[in-house]
Enzyme design. Sequence first.
Site, PDB file in Angstrom:
ATOM      1  N   ASP A  50      21.217  55.998  50.903  1.00 35.78           N
ATOM      2  CA  ASP A  50      20.584  54.803  50.345  1.00 35.78           C
ATOM      3  C   ASP A  50      19.095  54.841  50.677  1.00 35.78           C
ATOM      4  O   ASP A  50      18.712  55.354  51.726  1.00 35.78           O
ATOM      5  CB  ASP A  50      21.228  53.530  50.904  1.00 35.78           C
ATOM      6  CG  ASP A  50      21.051  52.350  49.950  1.00 35.78           C
ATOM      7  OD1 ASP A  50      22.029  51.956  49.288  1.00 35.78           O
ATOM      8  OD2 ASP A  50      19.908  51.845  49.838  1.00 35.78           O
ATOM      9  N   LYS A  55      20.114  49.236  55.533  1.00 34.25           N
ATOM     10  CA  LYS A  55      21.508  49.390  55.090  1.00 34.25           C
ATOM     11  C   LYS A  55      22.139  50.621  55.733  1.00 34.25           C
ATOM     12  O   LYS A  55      23.279  50.588  56.212  1.00 34.25           O
ATOM     13  CB  LYS A  55      21.506  49.569  53.567  1.00 34.25           C
ATOM     14  CG  LYS A  55      22.365  48.575  52.833  1.00 34.25           C
ATOM     15  CD  LYS A  55      22.367  48.908  51.378  1.00 34.25           C
ATOM     16  CE  LYS A  55      22.230  47.666  50.555  1.00 34.25           C
ATOM     17  NZ  LYS A  55      22.138  47.964  49.127  1.00 34.25           N
ATOM     18  N   THR A 142      27.488  51.735  35.860  1.00 42.60           N
ATOM     19  CA  THR A 142      27.720  51.294  34.479  1.00 42.60           C
ATOM     20  C   THR A 142      26.420  51.461  33.694  1.00 42.60           C
ATOM     21  O   THR A 142      25.392  50.895  34.068  1.00 42.60           O
ATOM     22  CB  THR A 142      28.153  49.818  34.486  1.00 42.60           C
ATOM     23  OG1 THR A 142      29.314  49.716  35.306  1.00 42.60           O
ATOM     24  CG2 THR A 142      28.466  49.319  33.091  1.00 42.60           C
ATOM     25  N   PHE A 173      35.874  50.746  38.024  1.00 37.01           N
ATOM     26  CA  PHE A 173      36.352  49.459  37.499  1.00 37.01           C
ATOM     27  C   PHE A 173      36.618  48.448  38.607  1.00 37.01           C
ATOM     28  O   PHE A 173      37.296  47.446  38.384  1.00 37.01           O
ATOM     29  CB  PHE A 173      37.631  49.670  36.681  1.00 37.01           C
ATOM     30  CG  PHE A 173      37.457  50.620  35.529  1.00 37.01           C
ATOM     31  CD1 PHE A 173      36.952  50.167  34.326  1.00 37.01           C
ATOM     32  CD2 PHE A 173      37.781  51.965  35.657  1.00 37.01           C
ATOM     33  CE1 PHE A 173      36.771  51.031  33.253  1.00 37.01           C
ATOM     34  CE2 PHE A 173      37.602  52.847  34.592  1.00 37.01           C
ATOM     35  CZ  PHE A 173      37.102  52.381  33.393  1.00 37.01           C
ATOM     36  N   ASN A 232      34.587  45.504  30.352  1.00 34.01           N
ATOM     37  CA  ASN A 232      33.894  44.285  30.781  1.00 34.01           C
ATOM     38  C   ASN A 232      33.676  43.335  29.608  1.00 34.01           C
ATOM     39  O   ASN A 232      33.804  42.115  29.761  1.00 34.01           O
ATOM     40  CB  ASN A 232      32.555  44.633  31.444  1.00 34.01           C
ATOM     41  CG  ASN A 232      32.735  45.048  32.896  1.00 34.01           C
ATOM     42  OD1 ASN A 232      33.841  44.980  33.426  1.00 34.01           O
ATOM     43  ND2 ASN A 232      31.673  45.480  33.536  1.00 34.01           N
ATOM     44  N   CYS A 284      27.942  41.916  37.531  1.00 31.82           N
ATOM     45  CA  CYS A 284      28.403  42.878  36.513  1.00 31.82           C
ATOM     46  C   CYS A 284      28.554  42.285  35.123  1.00 31.82           C
ATOM     47  O   CYS A 284      27.792  42.625  34.223  1.00 31.82           O
ATOM     48  CB  CYS A 284      29.722  43.497  36.946  1.00 31.82           C
ATOM     49  SG  CYS A 284      29.538  44.523  38.399  1.00 31.82           S
TER      50      CYS A 284
END
Length: 459
Positions: A50, A55, A142, A173, A232, A284
């Site tokens: 990252d 983080k 995505t 997903f 989605n 999302c």
Amino acid sequence: MTEQTAQTEFDATSPDSARGPRISVVGTGYLGATHAAAMAELGFDVIGVDVDPAKVEALSAGKVPFYEPGLPELLVRGVESGRLRFTTDLAEAAAFADVHFVCVGTPQRPGSNGADLRYVEAAFEGLAQHLTHDALLVGKSTVPVGTGARMAARVREIAPAGLRVELAWNPEFLREGKAVHDTLSPDRVVVGGASQWGDDLLRQVYARPLSTGTPFIATDLPTAELVKVSANAFLATKISFINAISQVCDKAGADVTVLSDALGHDVRIGRQFLNAGLGFGGGCLPKDIRALMHRAGELGADSLVALMQDVDEINMWQRQRVIDMAVQACGGSVLNRRIGVLGAAFKPDTDDVRDSPALNVAAGLHLRGAQVVVYDPEAGETSRRMFPTLTYGTSTEEAVTDADVVLVLTEWPVFRQADPTQLLALTRPGATVIDARNCLPADAWRQAGWTYRGLGAAR
Ligand code: UDX
């Protein structure tokens, strides 16, 4: 990049490869952190990358920087086993792993419906540049259809000559709040654009879920990309459909929850994602349907643009509908009225408040002059960061004390199970509860003395 170099190719059958391919995961948000920990749980050696040193430091110490049930345990197990580590150095990951999963964010571009692909581009380009041996680069983020092909061409240009470097798309997903389950036990594995070599590697990575019968769908890049956004878009359409029906229920005096239950018995329809209420939010669905709208427009697929526009509009209108209900319950103006807001997260089991319908409603009432006190069991901190001007309580009781109207905006179990008699004793006399998720036992609340309002809930 050339087609193949046999000596450096990862050999799935070699005894030295007992642990299977080494894995890197680029981007350690909800998706990447969960994927990295799950891969370690499956027995692989994993490095997570990252750009945010805070983080990386937290994850390296076994601390998940957000709320996701089950993930802390998985992360600690992975880190303690020595199979899972984190870095900010993409070159280290490129040198370490054979399969690289790109899990970075694709937020909405400011001032546009399109997706911002700069993090995806940076991840693929950075990896390709630093590769030292054969590698499979796998997109999980995505993305708008066509991105995978563009990234494959870019990677081909950049990757060092003489290495076998391929790109595939393997959409994710997972649902927040159920991320660990969805990652370890996906209901399908979709892989686009993989050669036989890439296909074999990914079958190895997913060997455990595949052994339990999870379908493996191998296809081309655009189909794999579109499977994710279509899933989605369909879920969002289902929610907006039932919300539009709930408006008809309101006008006709029908009960949308009973109606959803009855519809759900039809196996062609199914009961899930038919809960009428405040609508969808989160990191999302909203941005993904807008990105799809944008991309479909670019491609000249106008029917989908119109459909997604309606889905988005119905969804956003739900927020206004709940604000209007609160205004009406206060007799036409919320100015200086006390409103207790229960729930701030975009759904239960998360502290995520990105595009949260709950916070949107709370802020809308605050801006109309109401004295709003918000309580959420997990999302207090994230809400405060997003909307510092709102007042936050530390319990359900604190939020409802002296309230004229109480709004239930996220269906946390603690709200569903609250005692309406005890809560009514804390409010101003004649308080109304607006159950914007249709999640409370309406009869019990009415019997306790509340004026109860749901969305599409028969009076
Ligand atoms: C979603 C998809 O489900 C997941 O497959 C994808 O990978 C990412 O986007 P997530 O954002 O975690 O996952 O949330 P989800 O559980 O799908 O809920 C989305 C929103 O829809 C929430 O705000 C929820 O409250 C709302 N919703 C859901 C409804 O309003 N009614 C329903 O019946 C179901």
